[in-house]
Each structure stands twice: as C-alpha cells, then as structure tokens.
Design a protein around this motif. Sequence first.
Motif, PDB file in Angstrom:
ATOM      1  N   PRO A  92      34.547  48.374  21.867  1.00 51.84           N
ATOM      2  CA  PRO A  92      35.859  48.410  21.215  1.00 51.84           C
ATOM      3  C   PRO A  92      36.884  49.285  21.947  1.00 51.84           C
ATOM      4  N   THR A  93      36.533  49.826  23.106  1.00 48.90           N
ATOM      5  CA  THR A  93      37.402  50.790  23.778  1.00 48.90           C
ATOM      6  C   THR A  93      38.296  50.188  24.850  1.00 48.90           C
ATOM      7  N   GLY A  94      38.090  48.928  25.212  1.00 44.32           N
ATOM      8  CA  GLY A  94      38.919  48.344  26.259  1.00 44.32           C
ATOM      9  C   GLY A  94      38.484  46.944  26.614  1.00 44.32           C
ATOM     10  N   ASP A  95      38.867  46.531  27.807  1.00 48.50           N
ATOM     11  CA  ASP A  95      38.554  45.187  28.285  1.00 48.50           C
ATOM     12  C   ASP A  95      38.672  45.168  29.799  1.00 48.50           C
ATOM     13  N   PHE A  96      38.122  44.145  30.415  1.00 47.31           N
ATOM     14  CA  PHE A  96      38.188  43.976  31.867  1.00 47.31           C
ATOM     15  C   PHE A  96      38.512  42.517  32.142  1.00 47.31           C
ATOM     16  N   LEU A  97      39.478  42.281  33.021  1.00 49.03           N
ATOM     17  CA  LEU A  97      39.884  40.919  33.332  1.00 49.03           C
ATOM     18  C   LEU A  97      39.652  40.637  34.812  1.00 49.03           C
ATOM     19  N   VAL A  98      39.250  39.413  35.082  1.00 41.78           N
ATOM     20  CA  VAL A  98      39.029  38.957  36.456  1.00 41.78           C
ATOM     21  C   VAL A  98      39.969  37.803  36.730  1.00 41.78           C
ATOM     22  N   GLY A  99      40.666  37.903  37.852  1.00 47.24           N
ATOM     23  CA  GLY A  99      41.522  36.822  38.322  1.00 47.24           C
ATOM     24  C   GLY A  99      40.775  36.004  39.360  1.00 47.24           C
ATOM     25  N   ARG A 100      40.854  34.709  39.206  1.00 49.09           N
ATOM     26  CA  ARG A 100      40.193  33.803  40.162  1.00 49.09           C
ATOM     27  C   ARG A 100      41.233  32.893  40.790  1.00 49.09           C
ATOM     28  N   PHE A 101      41.136  32.736  42.089  1.00 44.69           N
ATOM     29  CA  PHE A 101      42.010  31.844  42.831  1.00 44.69           C
ATOM     30  C   PHE A 101      41.161  30.664  43.256  1.00 44.69           C
ATOM     31  N   ASP A 102      41.491  29.489  42.718  1.00 43.59           N
ATOM     32  CA  ASP A 102      40.669  28.289  42.935  1.00 43.59           C
ATOM     33  C   ASP A 102      39.196  28.556  42.646  1.00 43.59           C
ATOM     34  N   GLY A 103      38.949  29.321  41.578  1.00 45.89           N
ATOM     35  CA  GLY A 103      37.591  29.602  41.143  1.00 45.89           C
ATOM     36  C   GLY A 103      36.926  30.782  41.829  1.00 45.89           C
ATOM     37  N   ARG A 104      37.527  31.302  42.878  1.00 44.87           N
ATOM     38  CA  ARG A 104      36.929  32.418  43.619  1.00 44.87           C
ATOM     39  C   ARG A 104      37.419  33.749  43.060  1.00 44.87           C
ATOM     40  N   PRO A 105      36.524  34.719  42.825  1.00 43.06           N
ATOM     41  CA  PRO A 105      36.952  36.019  42.302  1.00 43.06           C
ATOM     42  C   PRO A 105      37.888  36.703  43.293  1.00 43.06           C
ATOM     43  N   ALA A 106      39.101  37.004  42.825  1.00 45.81           N
ATOM     44  CA  ALA A 106      40.129  37.490  43.750  1.00 45.81           C
ATOM     45  C   ALA A 106      40.858  38.733  43.269  1.00 45.81           C
ATOM     46  N   ALA A 107      40.745  39.069  41.981  1.00 46.02           N
ATOM     47  CA  ALA A 107      41.530  40.183  41.448  1.00 46.02           C
ATOM     48  C   ALA A 107      40.877  40.702  40.172  1.00 46.02           C
ATOM     49  N   CYS A 108      41.248  41.927  39.795  1.00 44.35           N
ATOM     50  CA  CYS A 108      40.728  42.482  38.551  1.00 44.35           C
ATOM     51  C   CYS A 108      41.686  43.532  38.011  1.00 44.35           C
ATOM     52  N   ALA A 109      41.499  43.831  36.742  1.00 42.43           N
ATOM     53  CA  ALA A 109      42.254  44.906  36.094  1.00 42.43           C
ATOM     54  C   ALA A 109      41.503  45.316  34.841  1.00 42.43           C
TER      55      ALA A 109
END
Length: 166
Positions: free
Chosen positions: A55-72
């Motif tokens: 309950p303290t946060g979250d993590f997001l992953v950005g994918r470019f054409d399905g490939r892991p490319a970014a996070c926050a």
Amino acid sequence: MTWTVAPEPFDCADAALLRRDYYGEVAGRYWGRPATAAEIDEGLTGDGAELLRAPTGDFLVGRFDGRPAACAGLVLVDGGAAELTRVFVRPEFRGTGGGGLLLAAVEDRARALGTALLRLDTRHDLVEARGLYAKHGYREVPAFSDGPYAQRWFAKELRGGQGSAA
C-alpha cells in the motif's frame, strides 16, 4: 512503434533489470566512471524498493514495441503527497516520447491513489531528467529532503488528486 506503460512488480525480471540500469547510470555519472556490478548490487541493497508496491507505492514499466525501455517509481508520503523516484529511460529509447508518457502514467497512478502533489529530488548533473520534469510542468521548489544526492527539488500539483480541484 509504440509505447505502453503499466504497473509491474518492482522485482519482476524486466523491472529488476531496469532498476539495475538506472542505478548503473546514475552511479556512473556521479563517480565519473562506469559502476561495477558489485557497486550496483551494493547500491540496490536496502534501497527502499519494497516501498514501490501497495500500500506504500507503485512501480511502472514503459515498453517500446514490447521491449522494457523505461521505469518510474511512486512512493506515497504524508499529507496527500507522493514522491517520484527511479525515473529512467534507457539511452537507446530517449527522444522517442517515452519519458513524457511515463510521467503521465505515473501522474495518473498517483491521482488514482488520491495524491494531490507529486514531488522529487534529483542531482545537478542529471540535466536530461531536469529538462524532462520542467517540460512536463514540474517546478523547482525549496528542499524537502536532505539525502546525500538531493541537490534539486521539483513538485507538480495534480488536478483530481485528494484535496485538489478537479
């Protein structure tokens, strides 16, 4: 070629590799040389990543054409605020619009969690990150933390968050 951004466990394989790449880049810039695998392991040990899940946060992953490319990462703090952390776009994907989409997704997630203010700290040498934040409405604010690597502080009020006007 398209970007997608979605919550993923901070410790799943792709997220863990993105976090390693993030730490390797920011540590390497700080030291003025590439970080070793042992230094990256040490930096990730006890780094508070466990806060990047409910309950303290979250993590997001950005994918470019399905490939892991970014996070926050997003960590909830007192008073309807959250801190943005571990914002990273792999160098080969920079300039493709992923950074802005990543920030927008984190802001949407923060709003959904009732956050009215999103804030972050960063370093002087992370010029690209500071430019990204400014471009997307983050403003420099007085210091709110005193970590050893906190040199610049930014915040953005989120419309539709807890306690803010919709």
